[in-house]
Design a protein around this motif. Structure first.
Motif, PDB file in Angstrom:
ATOM      1  N   ALA A 185      68.031 -11.624   7.935  1.00 27.35           N
ATOM      2  CA  ALA A 185      66.999 -12.343   8.677  1.00 27.35           C
ATOM      3  C   ALA A 185      67.561 -13.682   9.145  1.00 27.35           C
ATOM      4  N   PHE A 186      67.261 -14.053  10.389  1.00 27.26           N
ATOM      5  CA  PHE A 186      67.746 -15.330  10.902  1.00 27.26           C
ATOM      6  C   PHE A 186      66.981 -15.713  12.164  1.00 27.26           C
ATOM      7  N   TYR A 187      67.106 -16.995  12.533  1.00 25.39           N
ATOM      8  CA  TYR A 187      66.611 -17.476  13.812  1.00 25.39           C
ATOM      9  C   TYR A 187      67.805 -17.969  14.604  1.00 25.39           C
ATOM     10  N   VAL A 196      64.485  -9.971  11.919  1.00 22.18           N
ATOM     11  CA  VAL A 196      64.172  -9.670  10.524  1.00 22.18           C
ATOM     12  C   VAL A 196      64.411  -8.182  10.299  1.00 22.18           C
ATOM     13  N   PRO A 197      65.074  -7.797   9.195  1.00 23.35           N
ATOM     14  CA  PRO A 197      65.289  -6.375   8.919  1.00 23.35           C
ATOM     15  C   PRO A 197      63.967  -5.614   8.822  1.00 23.35           C
ATOM     16  N   PRO A 198      63.998  -4.303   8.941  1.00 28.77           N
ATOM     17  CA  PRO A 198      62.770  -3.499   8.873  1.00 28.77           C
ATOM     18  C   PRO A 198      62.065  -3.685   7.527  1.00 28.77           C
ATOM     19  N   PRO A 199      60.736  -3.602   7.492  1.00 30.22           N
ATOM     20  CA  PRO A 199      59.986  -3.754   6.241  1.00 30.22           C
ATOM     21  C   PRO A 199      60.447  -2.815   5.135  1.00 30.22           C
ATOM     22  N   ALA A 200      60.932  -1.634   5.509  1.00 27.10           N
ATOM     23  CA  ALA A 200      61.302  -0.628   4.509  1.00 27.10           C
ATOM     24  C   ALA A 200      62.434  -1.081   3.594  1.00 27.10           C
ATOM     25  N   VAL A 201      63.260  -2.041   4.042  1.00 21.02           N
ATOM     26  CA  VAL A 201      64.394  -2.454   3.218  1.00 21.02           C
ATOM     27  C   VAL A 201      64.005  -3.518   2.188  1.00 21.02           C
ATOM     28  N   GLU A 204      59.369  -5.414  -1.897  1.00 19.61           N
ATOM     29  CA  GLU A 204      57.911  -5.448  -1.786  1.00 19.61           C
ATOM     30  C   GLU A 204      57.559  -5.687  -0.323  1.00 19.61           C
ATOM     31  N   PRO A 205      56.572  -4.986   0.216  1.00 20.60           N
ATOM     32  CA  PRO A 205      56.212  -5.176   1.622  1.00 20.60           C
ATOM     33  C   PRO A 205      55.876  -6.629   1.965  1.00 20.60           C
ATOM     34  N   ILE A 206      55.228  -7.350   1.025  1.00 20.79           N
ATOM     35  CA  ILE A 206      54.829  -8.727   1.307  1.00 20.79           C
ATOM     36  C   ILE A 206      56.042  -9.635   1.491  1.00 20.79           C
ATOM     37  N   ASN A 207      57.198  -9.226   0.939  1.00 25.38           N
ATOM     38  CA  ASN A 207      58.410 -10.026   1.129  1.00 25.38           C
ATOM     39  C   ASN A 207      58.836 -10.063   2.595  1.00 25.38           C
ATOM     40  N   TRP A 208      58.530  -9.001   3.326  1.00 24.33           N
ATOM     41  CA  TRP A 208      58.833  -8.994   4.756  1.00 24.33           C
ATOM     42  C   TRP A 208      58.027 -10.082   5.456  1.00 24.33           C
ATOM     43  N   HIS A 209      56.758 -10.228   5.071  1.00 27.83           N
ATOM     44  CA  HIS A 209      55.887 -11.215   5.686  1.00 27.83           C
ATOM     45  C   HIS A 209      56.296 -12.630   5.280  1.00 27.83           C
ATOM     46  N   ARG A 210      56.718 -12.811   4.029  1.00 31.38           N
ATOM     47  CA  ARG A 210      57.234 -14.116   3.603  1.00 31.38           C
ATOM     48  C   ARG A 210      58.454 -14.498   4.441  1.00 31.38           C
ATOM     49  N   HIS A 214      59.135 -17.647   7.135  1.00 33.73           N
ATOM     50  CA  HIS A 214      60.260 -18.577   7.006  1.00 33.73           C
ATOM     51  C   HIS A 214      61.023 -18.683   8.331  1.00 33.73           C
ATOM     52  N   GLU A 215      61.333 -17.565   8.938  1.00 31.57           N
ATOM     53  CA  GLU A 215      62.096 -17.596  10.183  1.00 31.57           C
ATOM     54  C   GLU A 215      61.270 -18.174  11.336  1.00 31.57           C
ATOM     55  N   LEU A 216      59.971 -17.909  11.338  1.00 30.10           N
ATOM     56  CA  LEU A 216      59.117 -18.502  12.367  1.00 30.10           C
ATOM     57  C   LEU A 216      58.999 -20.014  12.176  1.00 30.10           C
ATOM     58  N   ALA A 217      59.119 -20.457  10.930  1.00 31.84           N
ATOM     59  CA  ALA A 217      59.139 -21.904  10.684  1.00 31.84           C
ATOM     60  C   ALA A 217      60.337 -22.530  11.387  1.00 31.84           C
ATOM     61  N   HIS A 218      61.487 -21.880  11.301  1.00 31.83           N
ATOM     62  CA  HIS A 218      62.662 -22.366  12.047  1.00 31.83           C
ATOM     63  C   HIS A 218      62.388 -22.341  13.556  1.00 31.83           C
TER      64      HIS A 218
END
Length: 318
Positions: A185-187, A196-201, A204-210, A214-218
């Motif tokens: 994941a990067f900006y 951001v990598p696919p949610p499946a990797v 926990e699914p919520i980690n994708w949203h976290r 973070h990247e949108l903050a950048h």
């Protein structure tokens, strides 16, 4: 001459307050505790996950005050996230219990001294504002008696199943080129896109949203948005400072959305400590910027009535 002495004393008081705040944050980090990530949802936290707010005005605190008040809630085992000054408690018909110890939070703003106005006027220049920082004391509503029932009430968190759609709506409304793929994941500031990598990797699914937050903050720092300096190279102090802003901003955004914050880049711990040791105002500036970022991101969620706007004076000057 007397005015200069008063100004010097005020400067010394400001410096000692910054030093006090920074020393506490450094001690937390050195002990392996990250001040913007607290053990919400465990026995160590008796209060609900939320941004702390003023019980009289209903407005959330912001910037460094969030870290100060979150720390007090955990360290003292307090049960709520609502705070009042001594006088506010009285004005609401209650009172602070005898023997209770308050928490010092800070008020930050800028002012222009009269002699600076005169100097600027005489030479035809713009007067320079001076930042000031002063403390005041607040008490948790759990330290008070006689308050109306609704004073300590915290806005309910989004119900299960609604958090993820809120984040996805935020992403869609951001206007950022948001790409899903790859293995990291990067900006990318130059091209202005988030990946951001696919949610499946994610474990926990919520980690994708976290991670997305973070990247949108950048991405919020782009010149077309909040216009922060994103030119720091990997490993530099400037880069570490931007990571600090994004970490704290993501924590604030997560807390407002009902997501327990986590540390995304713990490997920057040493760099963050270097930044804080070098500049005792860095954590105050980073937390202030993080609140601006969180306000911006949360403002992308329509009809988000659970996200009231913060009091402007709680923001520390950059």
């Amino acid at each position: 001459m007397q005015g200069r002495r008063v100004g010097a004393r005020a400067g010394e008081s400001r410096a000692s307050l910054y030093e006090e705040i920074t020393s506490k944050i450094i001690a937390e980090l050195e002990a392996g505790r990250v001040p913007w990530v607290r053990p919400w949802g465990t026995q160590a936290a008796k209060a609900q996950l939320a941004l702390p707010r003023n019980g009289a005005t209903g407005r959330p605190y912001s910037g460094i005050n969030v870290l100060i008040l979150w720390g007090a809630v955990i360290e003292r085992g307090l049960t709520g996230q609502s705070w009042l000054t001594f006088r506010q408690a009285l004005s609401l018909g209650g009172h602070v219990r005898k023997g209770e110890r308050g928490v010092s939070v800070v008020y930050a703003d800028r002012f222009v001294p009269s002699d600076e106005r005169q100097r600027a006027s005489a030479v035809g220049e713009e007067a320079q504002a001076i930042p000031f920082l002063k403390r005041f004391t607040v008490f948790n509503t759990g330290q008070c008696d006689g308050l109306p029932d609704d004073v300590a009430t915290v806005a309910p968190l989004p119900p299960p199943g609604r958090i993820e759609p809120l984040v996805e709506t935020l992403i869609a409304n951001s206007g950022v080129d948001f790409r899903i793929g790859g293995d990291r994941a990067f900006y990318a500031p130059a091209e202005d896109f988030v990946q951001v990598p696919p949610p499946a990797v994610f474990f926990e699914p919520i980690n994708w949203h976290r991670t997305a937050l973070h990247e949108l903050a950048h991405a919020s720092g782009h010149a077309s948005r909040l216009n922060r300096d994103l030119t720091g190279r990997f490993g530099s102090r400037k880069y570490a400072f931007e990571e600090l802003i994004a970490e704290i901003a993501a924590a604030f955004s997560c807390a407002a959305l009902g997501i327990v914050p986590t540390v995304r880049h713990a490997d920057y711990l040493g760099c963050w400590l270097d930044v804080l040791r070098e500049d005792n105002r860095a954590i105050v500036r980073a937390a202030s910027q993080a609140s601006r970022v969180a306000d911006y991101l949360l403002g992308l969620v329509p009809n988000a009535t659970c996200f009231p706007q913060p009091d402007a004076p709680d923001h520390a000057p950059a």
